[in-house]
Design a protein around this motif. Structure first.
Motif, PDB file in Angstrom:
ATOM      1  N   LEU A 137       0.882  -1.269   0.064  1.00  0.00           N
ATOM      2  CA  LEU A 137      -0.043   0.121   0.082  1.00  0.00           C
ATOM      3  C   LEU A 137       0.909   1.328   0.021  1.00  0.00           C
ATOM      4  O   LEU A 137       0.789   2.081  -0.615  1.00  0.00           O
ATOM      5  CB  LEU A 137      -0.845  -0.046   1.132  1.00  0.00           C
ATOM      6  CG  LEU A 137      -1.672   1.259   1.368  1.00  0.00           C
ATOM      7  CD1 LEU A 137      -2.686   1.664   0.234  1.00  0.00           C
ATOM      8  CD2 LEU A 137      -2.596   1.180   2.752  1.00  0.00           C
ATOM      9  N   ALA A 138       1.868   1.196   0.886  1.00  0.00           N
ATOM     10  CA  ALA A 138       2.805   2.379   0.697  1.00  0.00           C
ATOM     11  C   ALA A 138       3.517   2.512  -0.573  1.00  0.00           C
ATOM     12  O   ALA A 138       3.563   3.833  -0.864  1.00  0.00           O
ATOM     13  CB  ALA A 138       3.788   2.258   1.997  1.00  0.00           C
ATOM     14  N   GLU A 139       3.803   1.505  -1.132  1.00  0.00           N
ATOM     15  CA  GLU A 139       4.446   1.613  -2.485  1.00  0.00           C
ATOM     16  C   GLU A 139       3.321   2.193  -3.604  1.00  0.00           C
ATOM     17  O   GLU A 139       3.679   3.102  -4.323  1.00  0.00           O
ATOM     18  CB  GLU A 139       4.748   0.182  -2.898  1.00  0.00           C
ATOM     19  CG  GLU A 139       5.399   0.015  -4.401  1.00  0.00           C
ATOM     20  CD  GLU A 139       6.459   0.888  -4.704  1.00  0.00           C
ATOM     21  OE1 GLU A 139       7.354   1.225  -3.752  1.00  0.00           O
ATOM     22  OE2 GLU A 139       6.799   1.062  -5.856  1.00  0.00           O
ATOM     23  N   ALA A 140       2.097   1.865  -3.561  1.00  0.00           N
ATOM     24  CA  ALA A 140       0.965   2.203  -4.225  1.00  0.00           C
ATOM     25  C   ALA A 140       0.972   3.896  -4.028  1.00  0.00           C
ATOM     26  O   ALA A 140       0.845   4.569  -4.961  1.00  0.00           O
ATOM     27  CB  ALA A 140      -0.101   1.625  -4.034  1.00  0.00           C
ATOM     28  N   VAL A 149      -5.717   8.931   2.068  1.00  0.00           N
ATOM     29  CA  VAL A 149      -6.692   8.285   2.693  1.00  0.00           C
ATOM     30  C   VAL A 149      -7.170   7.108   1.663  1.00  0.00           C
ATOM     31  O   VAL A 149      -8.273   7.547   0.676  1.00  0.00           O
ATOM     32  CB  VAL A 149      -7.881   9.066   3.051  1.00  0.00           C
ATOM     33  CG1 VAL A 149      -8.884   8.322   3.987  1.00  0.00           C
ATOM     34  CG2 VAL A 149      -7.165   9.993   3.974  1.00  0.00           C
ATOM     35  N   PRO A 150      -6.682   6.002   1.443  1.00  0.00           N
ATOM     36  CA  PRO A 150      -7.148   5.136   0.293  1.00  0.00           C
ATOM     37  C   PRO A 150      -8.388   4.308   0.372  1.00  0.00           C
ATOM     38  O   PRO A 150      -8.682   3.372  -0.284  1.00  0.00           O
ATOM     39  CB  PRO A 150      -5.868   4.376   0.374  1.00  0.00           C
ATOM     40  CG  PRO A 150      -5.513   4.163   1.679  1.00  0.00           C
ATOM     41  CD  PRO A 150      -6.044   5.305   2.463  1.00  0.00           C
ATOM     42  N   LEU A 154      -9.782   0.683  -1.246  1.00  0.00           N
ATOM     43  CA  LEU A 154      -9.405  -0.637  -0.606  1.00  0.00           C
ATOM     44  C   LEU A 154     -10.658  -1.070  -0.340  1.00  0.00           C
ATOM     45  O   LEU A 154     -10.780  -2.466   0.104  1.00  0.00           O
ATOM     46  CB  LEU A 154      -8.521  -0.405   0.808  1.00  0.00           C
ATOM     47  CG  LEU A 154      -7.259   0.267   0.541  1.00  0.00           C
ATOM     48  CD1 LEU A 154      -6.659   0.402   1.956  1.00  0.00           C
ATOM     49  CD2 LEU A 154      -6.615  -0.537  -0.477  1.00  0.00           C
ATOM     50  N   ASP A 155     -11.917  -0.418   0.060  1.00  0.00           N
ATOM     51  CA  ASP A 155     -13.035  -1.029   0.452  1.00  0.00           C
ATOM     52  C   ASP A 155     -14.254  -1.094  -0.571  1.00  0.00           C
ATOM     53  O   ASP A 155     -15.197  -1.732  -0.255  1.00  0.00           O
ATOM     54  CB  ASP A 155     -13.788  -0.020   1.711  1.00  0.00           C
ATOM     55  CG  ASP A 155     -12.483   0.061   2.601  1.00  0.00           C
ATOM     56  OD1 ASP A 155     -12.007  -0.961   2.929  1.00  0.00           O
ATOM     57  OD2 ASP A 155     -12.553   1.199   3.421  1.00  0.00           O
ATOM     58  N   GLY A 156     -13.760  -0.786  -1.844  1.00  0.00           N
ATOM     59  CA  GLY A 156     -14.914  -1.243  -3.017  1.00  0.00           C
ATOM     60  C   GLY A 156     -15.791  -0.046  -3.307  1.00  0.00           C
ATOM     61  O   GLY A 156     -16.664  -0.318  -4.121  1.00  0.00           O
ATOM     62  N   ASP A 157     -15.389   1.099  -2.542  1.00  0.00           N
ATOM     63  CA  ASP A 157     -16.422   2.298  -2.728  1.00  0.00           C
ATOM     64  C   ASP A 157     -16.249   2.754  -4.301  1.00  0.00           C
ATOM     65  O   ASP A 157     -17.408   2.947  -4.999  1.00  0.00           O
ATOM     66  CB  ASP A 157     -16.264   3.338  -1.852  1.00  0.00           C
ATOM     67  CG  ASP A 157     -16.359   2.938  -0.348  1.00  0.00           C
ATOM     68  OD1 ASP A 157     -16.955   1.755  -0.031  1.00  0.00           O
ATOM     69  OD2 ASP A 157     -15.806   3.753   0.497  1.00  0.00           O
ATOM     70  N   ASP A 158     -15.149   2.757  -4.707  1.00  0.00           N
ATOM     71  CA  ASP A 158     -15.031   3.365  -6.126  1.00  0.00           C
ATOM     72  C   ASP A 158     -15.451   2.188  -7.026  1.00  0.00           C
ATOM     73  O   ASP A 158     -16.142   2.641  -8.054  1.00  0.00           O
ATOM     74  CB  ASP A 158     -13.177   3.364  -6.055  1.00  0.00           C
ATOM     75  CG  ASP A 158     -12.899   3.659  -7.701  1.00  0.00           C
ATOM     76  OD1 ASP A 158     -12.940   4.984  -8.140  1.00  0.00           O
ATOM     77  OD2 ASP A 158     -12.499   2.850  -8.377  1.00  0.00           O
ATOM     78  N   GLY A 185     -13.928  -5.464   0.541  1.00  0.00           N
ATOM     79  CA  GLY A 185     -12.792  -4.918   0.054  1.00  0.00           C
ATOM     80  C   GLY A 185     -11.552  -5.932   0.452  1.00  0.00           C
ATOM     81  O   GLY A 185     -11.603  -7.078   0.598  1.00  0.00           O
ATOM     82  N   ILE A 186     -10.290  -5.307   0.182  1.00  0.00           N
ATOM     83  CA  ILE A 186      -9.115  -6.120   0.175  1.00  0.00           C
ATOM     84  C   ILE A 186      -8.115  -5.702   1.503  1.00  0.00           C
ATOM     85  O   ILE A 186      -7.035  -6.164   1.599  1.00  0.00           O
ATOM     86  CB  ILE A 186      -8.177  -5.744  -1.055  1.00  0.00           C
ATOM     87  CG1 ILE A 186      -7.872  -4.346  -1.022  1.00  0.00           C
ATOM     88  CG2 ILE A 186      -8.987  -6.232  -2.200  1.00  0.00           C
ATOM     89  CD1 ILE A 186      -6.643  -4.255  -1.869  1.00  0.00           C
ATOM     90  N   ARG A 187      -8.786  -4.832   2.370  1.00  0.00           N
ATOM     91  CA  ARG A 187      -8.073  -4.430   3.803  1.00  0.00           C
ATOM     92  C   ARG A 187      -7.621  -5.419   4.711  1.00  0.00           C
ATOM     93  O   ARG A 187      -6.571  -5.604   5.145  1.00  0.00           O
ATOM     94  CB  ARG A 187      -8.832  -3.548   4.434  1.00  0.00           C
ATOM     95  CG  ARG A 187      -8.383  -2.378   5.156  1.00  0.00           C
ATOM     96  CD  ARG A 187      -9.462  -1.583   5.773  1.00  0.00           C
ATOM     97  NE  ARG A 187      -9.861  -0.468   5.110  1.00  0.00           N
ATOM     98  CZ  ARG A 187      -9.287   0.709   5.312  1.00  0.00           C
ATOM     99  NH1 ARG A 187      -8.153   1.060   5.871  1.00  0.00           N
ATOM    100  NH2 ARG A 187      -9.801   1.782   4.410  1.00  0.00           N
ATOM    101  N   ASN A 188      -8.239  -6.586   4.533  1.00  0.00           N
ATOM    102  CA  ASN A 188      -7.918  -7.700   5.452  1.00  0.00           C
ATOM    103  C   ASN A 188      -7.263  -8.917   4.866  1.00  0.00           C
ATOM    104  O   ASN A 188      -6.549  -9.906   5.498  1.00  0.00           O
ATOM    105  CB  ASN A 188      -9.191  -8.575   6.023  1.00  0.00           C
ATOM    106  CG  ASN A 188     -10.021  -7.704   6.813  1.00  0.00           C
ATOM    107  OD1 ASN A 188      -9.550  -6.600   7.031  1.00  0.00           O
ATOM    108  ND2 ASN A 188     -11.178  -7.824   7.173  1.00  0.00           N
TER     109      ASN A 188
END
Lengths: 359, 359
Positions: A137-140, A149-150, A154-158, A185-188
């Motif tokens: 995530l830091a690299e992204a 504030v990603p 990460l949570d699929g809202d986009d 999303g992918i946070r976990n």
């Protein structure tokens, strides 16, 4: 003539800059407003006012389009102007125009794919390098793919915004972001998860999928496992891969740059050229009465949880794999997401659908 | 009114049928001719006559379009009618329209991909099942994917037509099928070859690729090896995967049904709708003076030959792998194809480029 609306403190920087939006609205030489602010406020008011002042609007703002597509489309029709939004979904991919063109002939009963490049970059890097989520995530963020504030990525809202826009067009109905749409999303996702998937020759992708069946539309955003060798598994870096299924055209998918300055500008300019050349986009009313339903298709899921998933799902065939990984056979998306919400109260569990894609 | 031109013996079968093409040409109520015969004769004469009689022409005939694109386009312009041919490349994939739309903004410097579903089906089946070429070819014929005389699909002629049409549009130049375009098909691919590739985690695809560099265009059709996990390796069955690279849009590819009754009919009807709605396609003159050159990019190749490839290519780094497989490092397509033509005089050798695709 052209004017660019900016914050008051920037007005002096360029003769085209102004902070007086009313002057733009009342300027009859300006026939089109291009909105690239992002967010709902003040974008909603600006777009509405532009349409009400008989100006075409071209926007890249998926959040505001997803919530006000019907309203803006109706307003544009009443004022004999156009409301175009190609760049709001899929960046440089000519997604909206091709969805609309396919609909000139076909019924579209499915929209699916990788709608978010940032989450794809994160999952792809984790898969390629084995690195943990936070490092990737830091690299992204360093590369400018992810915001400070990603959460939207990460949570699929986009993806929710983009799938709402796409499915609303596809089914000619109104689907706005809301709490009943299934979203995980992918946070976990951990390095251990990715390693477990790899051992089973799976590649994990964050997928948005919607399909129509018996006047009900399914709408799910969730991590999904593809056998390595499937085309979705081959979508690398921050690319998007978005597709539709139509009556005669069959399955048609697009692979390209879903974000970025140049691809997004390309899509905006395509809309402006269509306005200039009077190439009218498809006219939709979004009035088809459809209900949400996420129970009509059963899939196998992987669930990672410290709890006894077999005991929590007595009506399903559940087998425990190594560590905390459970395979749940033939469960609906709504039942799987209901369980994961319950588990999330006490841990950071993972859910991933197992794709049955054949080609 | 509509009429359908058929062979004399079929005229009685349907009131719309006629064998009198002159009557169609002189009927002022018919403003558009749809040509779906295939082949050059009599398609060329029929299209030419239709345009000369001020009728729009829509065709699915890649062979005649590849050879007469400039002539038909010029004729259409002179007679103030349209010549559209979406279905000639990529079947149901909206390839021509999107290539042309991208060109409204971008320069396109590369066209590439899997342009032939039949050869992809054969290579995919061989990879999935390990079956020999002849068995899989017979299966493709049984399914209706391959013709009784399948040379256009196996030897790359079909791809040559499609790549000529696509590159002519992309570079605004005239590229017709001819002997100087490099072309090596899949006829010599054996089950042992596929097994060797698999052992090295490669998947073989028949690829058409063209790119522009310093006023020279490369144009190559050849078996190409992708690391499993790359997106091209994930294109299964008889699907096509065709792409372009543009200045601002970046890499954009399309995955879909490249042939078949319904997808092809879909593309034909898209052209007819564009005519009806006066949505004009891009206007090209095909006058850009460009030379063919296939020496500007060096790739690694696998060559299977019973002969001593190292001795035949003293100026290159050549290593022998197991059996008759040689790896030739950093050789141009023209030099590799020259060698394979020489080898082909005494054996049935194989050549396959190793893709350096990164995503």
């Amino acid at each position: 003539m052209s004017q660019i609306w900016v914050r008051p403190e920037r007005v002096q920087q360029n003769p085209l800059f102004t902070d007086d939006y009313q002057a733009i609205l009342s300027n009859d030489e300006i026939d089109t407003v291009v909105e690239v602010l992002g967010g709902l406020d003040p974008a909603y008011d600006l777009i509405k006012a532009a349409l009400e002042h008989n100006k075409n609007v071209v926007t890249a703002n998926k959040a505001v389009v997803a919530r006000h597509l019907t309203e803006f489309t109706t307003l544009a029709r009443e004022h004999h102007v156009k409301f175009y939004f190609e760049s709001s979904v899929g960046g440089g991919i000519p997604w909206i125009i091709n969805l609309e063109r396919a609909l000139r002939i076909d019924q579209i009963d499915s929209i699916h794919g990788i709608f978010n490049g940032t989450s794809n970059f994160i999952l792809d890097e984790m898969t390629e390098t084995g690195a943990p989520f936070d490092v990737v995530l830091a690299e992204a963020q360093r590369r400018g793919y992810a915001e400070a504030v990603p959460s939207a990525d990460l949570d699929g809202d986009d993806i929710e915004n983009k799938l709402c826009i796409s499915a609303s067009i596809a089914y000619d109905t109104e689907i706005k972001p809301n709490d009943n749409l299934l979203k995980f999303g992918i946070r976990n996702v951990t390095a251990a998860d990715v390693s477990f998937f790899k051992k089973h020759h799976w590649v994990v992708k964050l997928i948005g999928r919607s399909f129509l069946q018996d006047n009900r539309y399914n709408f799910v955003i969730e991590p999904t496992l593809y056998a390595s060798g499937k085309i979705e598994a081959g979508v690398h870096q921050n690319y998007n891969y978005v597709g539709l299924r139509g009556t005669t055209i069959g399955k048609l998918s697009f692979n390209g740059q879903g974000a970025g300055e140049l691809p997004t500008a390309h899509a905006l300019i395509q809309d402006l050229l269509d306005l200039e050349l009077h190439m009218e986009h498809l006219n939709r009313a979004f009035q088809q009465p459809l209900e949400l339903g996420n129970d009509s298709k059963l899939l196998d899921y992987i669930i990672r949880s410290e709890q006894d998933v077999a005991a929590l799902l007595p009506d399903y065939e559940v087998t425990k794999e190594e560590a905390d990984y459970w395979i749940v056979k033939q469960i609906s998306a709504s039942a799987a997401h209901k369980l994961i919400q319950q588990l999330s109260k006490t841990e950071k569990p993972l859910l991933a659908a197992i794709s049955q894609q054949r080609s």
